[in-house]
Write a protein that holds these residues in place. Sequence first.
Motif, short mmCIF file in Angstrom:
data_model
loop_
_atom_site.label_atom_id
_atom_site.label_comp_id
_atom_site.label_asym_id
_atom_site.label_seq_id
_atom_site.Cartn_x
_atom_site.Cartn_y
_atom_site.Cartn_z
N UNK A 143 36.24 15.55 21.83
CA UNK A 143 35.49 14.31 21.68
C UNK A 143 33.96 14.43 21.83
N UNK A 144 33.48 15.07 22.88
CA UNK A 144 32.04 15.03 23.13
C UNK A 144 31.24 15.94 22.22
N UNK A 145 31.86 17.04 21.83
CA UNK A 145 31.15 18.07 21.05
C UNK A 145 31.45 17.97 19.57
N UNK A 146 32.48 17.22 19.20
CA UNK A 146 32.98 17.17 17.81
C UNK A 146 33.44 18.55 17.33
N UNK A 182 31.98 22.73 14.24
CA UNK A 182 32.08 22.18 12.89
C UNK A 182 30.69 21.80 12.41
N UNK A 207 33.26 10.09 22.99
CA UNK A 207 33.00 10.48 21.59
C UNK A 207 31.70 11.28 21.54
N UNK A 208 31.33 11.71 20.37
CA UNK A 208 30.09 12.46 20.22
C UNK A 208 29.05 11.58 19.53
N UNK A 225 32.02 17.64 37.11
CA UNK A 225 32.17 17.72 35.66
C UNK A 225 30.80 17.84 34.99
N UNK A 226 30.68 18.75 34.05
CA UNK A 226 29.46 19.05 33.29
C UNK A 226 28.42 19.82 34.11
N UNK A 274 24.44 21.39 17.71
CA UNK A 274 24.06 21.69 19.10
C UNK A 274 23.34 23.02 19.22
N UNK A 325 25.66 27.22 22.45
CA UNK A 325 25.81 25.81 22.06
C UNK A 325 27.23 25.29 22.25
N UNK A 373 29.42 22.57 25.87
CA UNK A 373 29.95 21.20 25.90
C UNK A 373 31.39 21.18 25.40
#
Lengths: 355, 320
Positions: free
Chosen positions: A273-276, A161, B37-38, A134-135, B110, A86, A89
Amino acid sequence: MTIQFNEETFRDDYTFKNSDWAIQRFPFPFHEDSYMYSVNMEQHRGGPEGSIYEKRFDVDEHYVAEMRDRAMVLADDPLRCQSLPHMTLAGWDLLELIMVSKSEDYPDLFELHRDGDQWRWVNKPLGIDDTFTFLDETTLPYGPMEYITRQAQGDFCVLDQRDDNLWMDAGTVTTQADWSLDFDIGMNFFEWHAPVPLAHEKGIFVRALKFLLNIQQGSPARRLNWTMTVNPLLDTSPENYHKWGIQKTTITPDNIGQKQHLRVELQTFFRLPRSNALVFPIRCYLCNFDDMMTMPKWGRRLHRVIRDLPEELATYKGFIDNRPMMLDYLAKFDDGLPTSPGIWPDKDSEPPLQA
Amino acid sequence: MSGAEKIDVTVTEIVAVNELVTRFKFERTDGGLLPTFSGGAHTVVEMKDGAITRMNPYSLMSDPMDQSAYTISVRRDDEGRGGSLFMHNNVSVGDKMVISYPVNLFSLDLRAKKQLFIAGGIGITPFLSQIKQMERLGGAWELHYACRNAALGSYVDELLSAHPYEAHVYYDDEKQAIALEELLNGQPVGTHVYVCGPKGMINWVRATTEKLGWPREAVHYEEFLAPQPGKPFEVKLAVSNKVIQVGEDESLLEAMERSGVDAPYLCRGGACGQCETRVIDYSGNFIHRDHWLEDDEHASGEKIMPCVSRFEGKTLVLDR
């Protein structure tokens, strides 16, 4: 500024050395004449010009040699780099953060060209020029986290988190102060800190976790941590303790100034940013005692700190047996004069050693 | 400076979604890119409402990977203190505003094998960005969305046409209701549930999952509270050595800020815990409205969350 990269090793013949520039910018970690754990966090938003705080990811004269050492560690033990499924990302987040930061902060060394998802990354010191999507993991030779951390000094812990806790779910860890990613993978913040003495009683970890959970995008933080290492070894891992632990018995009054290194970690924290997720880079700086003593303030202070350090901490940091020999050496650099507050060497204001 | 980092933006589009909900689009005033952002993140929007600066959190509903603009949807609350009314009545295209960096208190786990989203009313907004994230990254998800009626069903048409298999809509007026127990029982192992909507819906989902033995870690919820108006009261701030008046239409946190006190905050909706403040002395009654403190902490009279909670009585002294 163009950096001259050292030709040097962190194993076998140990040709690692610090230039005068590197000594002057060494992150001496003691802001006063004594030491006890504290959360000691501050914002990571630049710092004095030329200091290790100035850039988001500091690149110095050891860069190329450190990356070569990392490649050797990973070749011997692939489990030093792990990423639970997981966390992919978050790996892309980290890749982006490092590529953007380095290309902006060191445009003469690194270039990033983006056209939508088509990215071209140029790393001149390591001779890399790669184009990828990317990705899309299939367009890189490694997973995104491994790819970029093979090109960035320091260890990287990528923390998920959730449930009001942080989880050690990915990382590349080859320059560590005696802890193991393979052992800690999947643990939460309290589990992986369980071996640390004294700090739990002081409630340090509860406060530190609360702080870390609230680190937000755009507001990275940093702190310094330290330990001692005999010989300029980056890889002081539990996996290889049988190789390096014994070296602690090789110091003598004659060689201690060259062999004994203060090992300082610049720890930074960035919200991804994308995954927190939270990334926790741990950058290791080594400096031997002889080099450190060229700064009168550091000589005075290091003696006082090591002399007064609680026994539990000297044991945990692995130098209790060598402490008497260290103090014999360091006492010669402490004339009892007062020191100025803060970590900087203050060469202009701190008087030379009084005989 | 408290709160997350700020971004100067310009309002570039305002769209009335229905009778109650209006959508606002923000782009960076300097023409640069916004941070990615997420899914589930919010931004705090600053509103200069006369002498008062209101700061309300709104979920980001745009594609988290789209750095050209952010969009939010604001539901008009005629009974509230005026934050949503300000957005509806006073904000025009071309206005310059200040918003915060994205903060996520409702992020996707996730690890989940499947994401099950349950929305009520305006609670749809965080799911709009989460759905875009799931679509981009791949992965199973399903949405169950309850609205009062078809006319007030924000984004129903878009959701049903783009995701005919994943999106399910229920109208209260037509006596349609989510068959929650059946829905939960039918989920594969490893599913995580997310609920955002009115308090009653959140409580219903939490109680039902608990009854059915779902792991606590697999149930996620977010409810931002708008601070409610109330009777004015006086507070003594011991650290700042100030006595301040909290007006009818402002929160205790806003009153502190108006008085030049830099109090910590993040969500301003009673959820994140950042503004927790110690009570030194009081004589009167607290009106606790946050989700952060435990019941025994509310009863103890030792702590207050100034972003949403109020006080009625003679004396209140805070450690701030």
